[in-house]
Design a protein around this motif. Structure first.
Motif: not given
Length: 389
Positions: A366-389
């Motif tokens: 489960w982790m091997s398949a979903w880790l890239p997705v979860l990490l990608g969503i986390a990175v995208g969320s951080l970028l979005l939070a940065r852009a919202s400042r």
């Protein structure tokens, strides 16, 4: 002064009940801007994938193996859904980056933010589009791509006079390991030939009994459906003691043995991984579980989780692309395309490493398949939070 009757008022267009919610003008505008780059990305990435993954090989078969051009085109069309569905995440990334970068460079995002529209509200159409493409990707992978890949393989084999039989005709090999994921061999089943009903030239090495190994050699064997056993014919059973000597030898004309049905199921399987949907892959996994081969079980568990996780790459790329695109910048379409290629390469490289770690047991399936997705969503969320400042 004219008055309106109740009937006239109830039928007034402005007072009619709206059964469908209206889409705000801003969302319609951004969605229209996203559509064209997305279609361009699907066409571009699909063309590259088809050329590298199928076209060159088919051209070689046309020139060297005599494959007709008509059949080559038919096979190419059957392989097209596989590359289209692979292009969906990449096209989503390209569309969001190009659209929001263009809106940013033309100061349209600045104008919208000056009107009180937040960055999160601006990227909402991209997120909705990504979710829609996620669902479309899942539908393709379940309903269209496996069947098309299987039909393409059958068509190619028929054209080259190497039609795939409904069963494996020779060298049936099945290894059964001890329960609990151990790599200690329990049984080794080998049959030289198989005609769909009866196996010929069998040898079974049985290590399941402590202190006593058995070798079963038989001319033929078939599965007894009523008794759920194997019927062996014209064979010999050799009992081997721990010191390597034969403790006894038994010859037989007919003998029923309690062995798993799995070798017969393995011989009847004809589909590859990319020709199966999730339900078929799960059936394959259940059959492999009977062998106890921990490595093979993990591989199929990873493959199944990949089938679930792959569609959500569209959401990852949509979020990342929109979050980068809304940053104040002046980026050309060529630059957006180049950045998209770098992000795509980095993501799939990380996904490949994670999947390999899952297959060797470092990460759970489960982790091997979903880790890239979860990490990608986390990175995208951080970028979005940065852009919202």
């Amino acid at each position: 002064m004219a008055t309106s009757s109740p009937e006239t008022i109830s039928q007034s267009p402005s007072l009619k009940r709206r059964w469908f919610p209206t889409i705000p003008i801003m969302d319609r505008y951004i969605s229209q801007e996203l559509a064209l780059p997305f279609l361009f990305g699907v066409g571009a990435f699909s063309s590259i994938g088809v050329s590298v993954g199928a076209l060159f090989d088919l051209i070689r078969k046309v020139t060297e193996a005599g494959l007709s051009i008509y059949l080559a085109l038919e096979i190419l069309l059957l392989k097209l859904p596989e590359f289209i569905v692979l292009s969906f995440p990449m096209a989503t990334l390209l569309a969001t980056m190009m659209t929001y970068s263009r809106l940013s460079s033309d100061s349209e995002l600045v104008a919208l933010r000056a009107c009180g529209v937040s960055v999160r509200r601006l990227v909402a159409p991209a997120i909705v589009l990504s979710l829609m493409i996620t669902g479309l990707t899942f539908a393709f992978n379940e309903l269209i791509t496996p069947a098309a890949n299987y039909r393409a393989a059958i068509t190619l084999e028929q054209a080259l006079n190497a039609e795939r039989p409904p069963f494996q005709e020779s060298d049936i090999l099945y290894q059964e390991f001890q329960a609990g994921g151990s790599r200690h061999l329990n049984r080794l089943f080998y049959a030289r030939q198989f005609d769909g009903e009866r196996m010929q030239g069998l040898t079974i090495l049985d290590f399941s009994q402590d202190g006593l190994d058995q070798i079963v050699s038989a001319e033929s064997a078939s599965w007894n459906v009523g008794n759920n056993t194997w019927d062996f014919f014209n064979g010999t059973i050799y009992a081997v003691s721990p010191d390597g000597s034969f403790s006894h030898i038994v010859k037989f004309d007919h003998q029923e043995l309690q062995l798993p049905r799995t070798p017969l199921d393995l011989a009847s399987r004809t589909k590859a991984d990319d020709e199966m949907n999730i339900a078929e892959a799960r059936r394959q996994l259940e059959m492999i579980r009977q062998s106890g081969d921990a490595r093979e079980i993990r591989v199929w568990q990873v493959r199944i989780q990949q089938k679930y996780a792959l569609p959500f790459v569209c959401l990852v790329f949509g979020l990342v692309g929109a979050s980068i695109g809304v940053l104040p910048q002046r980026t050309s379409r060529a630059t957006s395309f180049g950045i998209s290629v770098v992000i795509i390469f980095g993501y799939y490289l990380f996904a490949f490493i994670a999947n390999a770690m899952g297959e060797v047991g470092v990460l759970s399936p489960w982790m091997s398949a979903w880790l890239p997705v979860l990490l990608g969503i986390a990175v995208g969320s951080l970028l979005l939070a940065r852009a919202s400042r």
